[in-house]
Write a protein that holds these residues in place. Structure first.
Motif, PDB file in Angstrom:
ATOM      1  N   UNK A 128       1.481  -8.597  -5.613  1.00 33.31           N
ATOM      2  CA  UNK A 128      -0.009  -8.852  -5.520  1.00 33.31           C
ATOM      3  C   UNK A 128      -0.365 -10.312  -5.442  1.00 33.31           C
ATOM      4  N   UNK A 129       0.488 -11.011  -6.477  1.00 31.69           N
ATOM      5  CA  UNK A 129       0.151 -12.622  -6.178  1.00 31.69           C
ATOM      6  C   UNK A 129       0.498 -13.058  -5.221  1.00 31.69           C
TER       7      UNK A 129
ATOM      8  N   UNK B 176       1.944   1.743  -3.385  1.00 33.13           N
ATOM      9  CA  UNK B 176       0.928   2.224  -4.282  1.00 33.13           C
ATOM     10  C   UNK B 176       0.797   3.920  -4.113  1.00 33.13           C
TER      11      UNK B 176
ATOM     12  N   UNK C 244       0.289  -2.259 -12.946  1.00 32.93           N
ATOM     13  CA  UNK C 244       0.098  -3.587 -13.204  1.00 32.93           C
ATOM     14  C   UNK C 244       1.654  -3.933 -13.737  1.00 32.93           C
TER      15      UNK C 244
ATOM     16  N   UNK D 299       5.097  -5.659 -13.736  1.00 33.08           N
ATOM     17  CA  UNK D 299       5.472  -6.913 -13.273  1.00 33.08           C
ATOM     18  C   UNK D 299       5.884  -7.168 -11.739  1.00 33.08           C
TER      19      UNK D 299
ATOM     20  N   UNK E 265       0.695 -11.714  -2.320  1.00 31.48           N
ATOM     21  CA  UNK E 265      -0.224 -11.141  -1.365  1.00 31.48           C
ATOM     22  C   UNK E 265      -1.436 -12.254  -1.366  1.00 31.48           C
ATOM     23  N   UNK E 266      -1.945 -12.479  -2.535  1.00 31.17           N
ATOM     24  CA  UNK E 266      -3.157 -13.284  -2.960  1.00 31.17           C
ATOM     25  C   UNK E 266      -2.956 -14.782  -2.311  1.00 31.17           C
ATOM     26  N   UNK E 267      -1.762 -15.095  -2.711  1.00 23.10           N
ATOM     27  CA  UNK E 267      -1.375 -16.516  -1.959  1.00 23.10           C
ATOM     28  C   UNK E 267      -1.432 -16.793  -0.648  1.00 23.10           C
TER      29      UNK E 267
ATOM     30  N   UNK F  32       0.642  -1.017  -0.005  1.00 22.62           N
ATOM     31  CA  UNK F  32       0.016  -0.113  -0.069  1.00 22.62           C
ATOM     32  C   UNK F  32       0.769   1.387   0.058  1.00 22.62           C
TER      33      UNK F  32
ATOM     34  N   UNK G 193      -1.526   4.747  -9.100  1.00 24.60           N
ATOM     35  CA  UNK G 193      -1.381   4.094  -7.746  1.00 24.60           C
ATOM     36  C   UNK G 193      -1.091   2.750  -8.181  1.00 24.60           C
TER      37      UNK G 193
ATOM     38  N   UNK H 127       2.706  -6.688  -9.791  1.00 23.55           N
ATOM     39  CA  UNK H 127       1.620  -7.803  -9.974  1.00 23.55           C
ATOM     40  C   UNK H 127       2.166  -8.919  -9.087  1.00 23.55           C
ATOM     41  N   UNK H 128       3.545  -9.123  -9.153  1.00 24.75           N
ATOM     42  CA  UNK H 128       3.868 -10.529  -8.393  1.00 24.75           C
ATOM     43  C   UNK H 128       3.698 -10.192  -6.913  1.00 24.75           C
TER      44      UNK H 128
END
Lengths: 325, 547
Positions: free
Chosen positions: A266-267, A245, A258, A260, A269-271, A242, A255, A263-264
């Protein structure tokens, strides 16, 4: 110039202590557990920690900015974060399984940073305009702290998986086999093997029951610790992403791009969000969540190194490509 | 079935409606004095009138329950809802009433949500693996049909699903929408009821129930009151009733995940608004020139409406760079003035990277630069403005060049002086044969003689690359960011609950926590060590407690 020399001296001191510490660790685990030696290795870790802290501070002083602007510095900082995670339970006199993860991780990261990279990377570089912001400190330090915590947590999960899925553990042959294994989780396993062998000596009668009990307890503890450390890392990761961002909105005008690296992150974070969610459900707890966390382990490395190796996107500074110019 | 049966509703309500019990949250130590209070809840229930009860029951009906069982039981009493009472239990109506609930419960399903997150993560990974935003020809070559990646993956897939612009492709956006729906459903059907249950503080009156907890211990020769005081000292909220004690800590840790979900939704909403209601534009302006904001900005979506500030004119007063001692650029600055329609200066600011200008919702960023012209004196004539052109070289550093013809400009092979510059700091000059002559700083005014021509470089004029943006989503997204940071931090807190019961002179203690499962027993042991032991000489004290 004095600072340069000092930095060199500190690097060498810390590396030599680290090599001694590794030797002690290996001796402890493979040959025999000597309490005195174990304590001294812990003291060695404290000394290395102080050395690295000094090194980072010196770099900060002579470069005039937080030592987080390139890969070498970020690796050193990662190693430093491992040391921090290692030190906290040590000073609180808690004996945790975290130690067996953090100590080798810290040592490997530092070793890699100092010897694995090109010598020219060690030179402090200037900051490009986009990096000259107060957000640098917040964003990068949070990200690397989170990498450190998440790596520790996911390594604990990997250890849990290994223990869960290896039904019959042959204690002595395992020691030999894992001798050469680089994966840090082998230390946990060996520790565990040690425990079992102690149990074997003490209670020959109900060895099996004791073994199962130990195993169960170890798995429980690993599970709890990994979730605790991962949720701490997740917190840092959230704050890191954050703040990144917000910084991007100041510097690049958006902010979220996308990019790379973004994005990674964020990936990742998602995992780990998935990991935290699997832990809320009793059906999915245990090895399922551990599998997710071990996936996270690889994804962090892709996020940290992979994207930089490709040298694409807006986060390309601090990559290998840039320094070879 | 058709009348309100008070006893039935009361019963129902005792078991099912956690919300009502909030009313009795009196942190009252006096309870311990009322010896045979029994269920204190019952005492309170006598007061509310029937109207109130029915209201509350509708509430509890409306709020979805934790488990499927409750749902079924609630639906057996549709008469409690006035409208449904008139129509009776027509099956069609029942279906319509159930359908959204069923839909909700499917959406709130955890494995589904996890699946969504996994697929989003996978798509994002794919989005970084496939080069984005290229022309179709690029994909034809990179993912040919006769040699598919992984055996099946060809350009047809990429173009069909829109993976060439992954982060705006319908598949990806659809998944995000689905995830948002899941977030809402989960918050509504699972999280809020959990909070209601968590807020219900209940005493455990049997030693067996207490011993069933994750952590149990018993203290002989101790008083539950002392324990209460110690727990309060450790930051617990303590409730005492007779011989029972209930204490909790970190209740916020239970609430925070809701906040996390809401913050995520806020960020998504803000992102949507950004995507549909923003303006963007970029412009490269040579120093000394100006532009009108409205000419640069281009709408991004259907919600983008121009504002009055679009008439503002921006004048680039000065563009300059800062350098390190080593000669590398450390910072770019642009001095900007904003004029309104009447030509009045409304704002002036020097922007740089990381320090944009903000005016009426418009943000102007310093993002790029180039060199537009060189001012040159030739044999004391001029000054001439020579336009600089960007030169393509290997590497990522910029290089600009210009050419000053000497001699007959109309002849077929014009020769002249070449001038190259990497930045505004120094200009490198080459003569007609292409040989290096010298380096001059624009502000030095030192002449250089090339083949009899005297050249003075007066100035190098840079142009500033500016990005302009209007983004109404930013405040919402920032609110979401703040909330997310805060709630994730709070989520780290562990909600611990402790029950204790005085059994003679022994205190039986049980406790559980939802996150810090390892630290909790340690903390409990440390706290229990502090509980003073009651010496046998004062039996009256324990009697008072028990009585």
């Amino acid at each position: 110039m004095i600072l340069f020399t000092l930095e060199h001296i500190l690097t060498h001191i810390s590396l030599s202590i680290v090599s001694i510490v590794i030797t002690i660790y290996l001796m402890n685990l493979l040959v025999h557990e000597i309490v005195g030696l174990y304590d001294s290795s812990e003291k060695g870790m404290v000394a290395t920690f102080l050395c690295i802290t000094g090194l980072l501070v010196i770099r900060w002083i002579y470069s005039g900015h937080l030592p987080l602007s390139d890969l070498y510095e970020s690796l050193m900082f990662l190693s430093w974060s491992f040391y921090i995670i290692h030190m906290i339970p040590y000073f609180r006199n808690q004996k945790t399984h975290l130690n067996e993860i953090t100590a080798p991780s810290a040592v490997f990261t530092q070793g890699f940073a100092t010897s694995g990279l090109l010598a020219e990377m060690h030179q402090s570089t200037i900051l490009i305009p986009a990096l000259q912001s107060q957000w640098l400190m917040m964003h990068v330090s949070m990200m690397i702290l989170s990498y450190a915590a998440l790596l520790c947590g996911s390594l604990l999960s990997v250890a849990l998986l290994v223990i869960t899925f290896r039904k019959n553990i042959d204690i002595f042959s395992k020691c030999k086999r894992n001798n050469l294994q680089i994966g840090t989780f082998s230390f946990v396993e060996l520790k565990y093997a040690n425990k079992i062998s102690n149990a074997l000596k003490l209670k020959n009668k109900n060895f099996k029951a004791v073994r199962n009990y130990h195993r169960y307890q170890l798995i429980q503890q690993l599970d709890c610790w990994s979730s605790r450390v991962i949720s701490l890392g997740f917190l840092f990761l959230t704050v890191g992403i954050l703040s990144g961002a917000v910084w991007a909105n100041e510097a690049w005008g958006s902010y979220w791009n996308w990019d790379p690296k973004e994005t990674w992150a964020f990936i990742t974070w998602t995992i780990f969000a998935i990991y935290l969610h699997t832990r809320t459900n009793e059906n999915l707890q245990g090895s399922n969540s551990a599998i997710v966390a071990s996936m996270g382990f690889f994804i962090i490395w892709i996020c940290y190194f992979g994207v930089n190796l490709l040298g694409i996107g807006l986060h390309s500074y601090g990559s290998f490509a840039l320094t070879s110019n | 079935m058709n009348t309100l049966n008070p006893s039935r509703t009361l019963n129902h309500f005792l078991l099912k409606s956690p919300s009502l019990q909030l009313k009795f949250e009196t942190h009252d130590f006096n309870y311990s004095r009322k010896s045979n209070l029994g269920e204190n809840i019952v005492c309170e229930l006598k007061t509310p009138k029937n109207k109130k009860i029915s209201k509350k029951i509708i509430l509890s009906e409306g709020a979805p329950s934790l488990s499927g069982k409750d749902v079924v039981e609630n639906e057996e009493a549709p008469l409690l809802i006035p409208k449904a009472g008139k129509n009776g239990g027509s099956p069609v109506l029942k279906f319509f009433k159930r359908a959204p609930r069923k839909f909700l419960s499917i959406l709130a399903n955890l494995p589904l949500a996890i699946g969504e997150m996994f697929s989003i993560a996978a798509l994002m990974a794919l989005g970084t693996a496939i080069d984005q935003g290229e022309a179709p020809d690029y994909y034809f070559q990179k993912f040919p049909e006769d040699n598919p990646v992984f055996g099946i993956f060809t350009w047809r897939w990429i173009l069909f699903f829109g993976f060439d612009h992954m982060f705006t492709s319908p598949v990806f956006l659809g998944l995000l929408v689905l995830l948002a729906a899941s977030l809402i459903a989960c918050t509504y059907t699972t999280q809020i009821p959990i909070v209601k249950v968590a807020r219900r503080w209940n005493f455990l009156n049997s030693a067996v129930a207490i011993r069933k907890q994750e952590f149990t211990d018993s203290l002989p020769q101790a008083s539950v009151r002392d324990l209460g005081v110690i727990l309060m000292g450790a930051g617990y909220e303590v409730f005492l009733k007779g011989p029972s004690l209930y204490a909790f800590k970190g209740l916020a840790g239970r609430f925070a995940p809701i906040g996390v979900h809401i913050a995520m939704l806020l960020i998504m909403a803000g992102g949507t608004l950004s995507a549909s209601g923003s303006f963007r534009g970029s412009v490269t302006v040579p120093q000394g020139l100006n532009f009108v904001i409205g000419d640069v900005l281009r709408p991004n979506g259907f919600l983008s409406f121009p504002t009055e500030a679009f008439n503002t004119e921006v004048h680039v007063n000065k563009f300059y760079m800062d350098y390190y001692d080593s000669g590398e650029v450390s910072q770019f600055h642009t001095d900007l003035s904003l004029f309104d329609l009447d030509g009045k200066e409304v704002m002036r600011k020097t922007i740089c990277v990381n320090d944009p200008l903000r005016y009426n919702g418009i943000t102007i960023y310093q993002t790029d630069w180039s060199i537009s012209a060189l001012q040159v004196l030739k044999d004391n004539e001029g000054p001439f403005n020579l336009a600089m052109a960007p030169l393509k070289i290997n590497g990522d550093k910029k290089l600009y060049g210009t050419f000053l013809p000497i001699g007959d400009a109309n002849s077929s092979n014009v020769k002249g002086i070449s001038m190259l510059a990497r930045d505004l700091q120094s200009i490198v000059l080459y003569d007609q044969q292409g040989k290096f002559v010298g380096v001059r700083r624009p502000d030095s005014n030192l002449p250089v003689d090339i083949g009899g021509t005297r050249i003075v470089i007066v100035d190098a004029i840079g142009s500033s690359g500016l990005d302009l943006k209007i983004d109404p989503g930013v405040p919402i997204v920032y609110a979401g960011f703040g909330a997310l940071m805060l709630t994730t931090c709070i989520s780290y807190l562990s909600h611990s609950q402790i029950w204790a019961l005085q059994d003679g002179t022994t205190v039986i203690i049980g406790g559980k926590t939802n996150r810090a499962k390892i630290e909790f027993p340690n903390e409990m042991n440390r706290l229990l060590d502090q509980v003073p032991e009651i010496v046998n000489s004062s039996p009256s004290k324990s009697e008072i407690l028990n009585g």
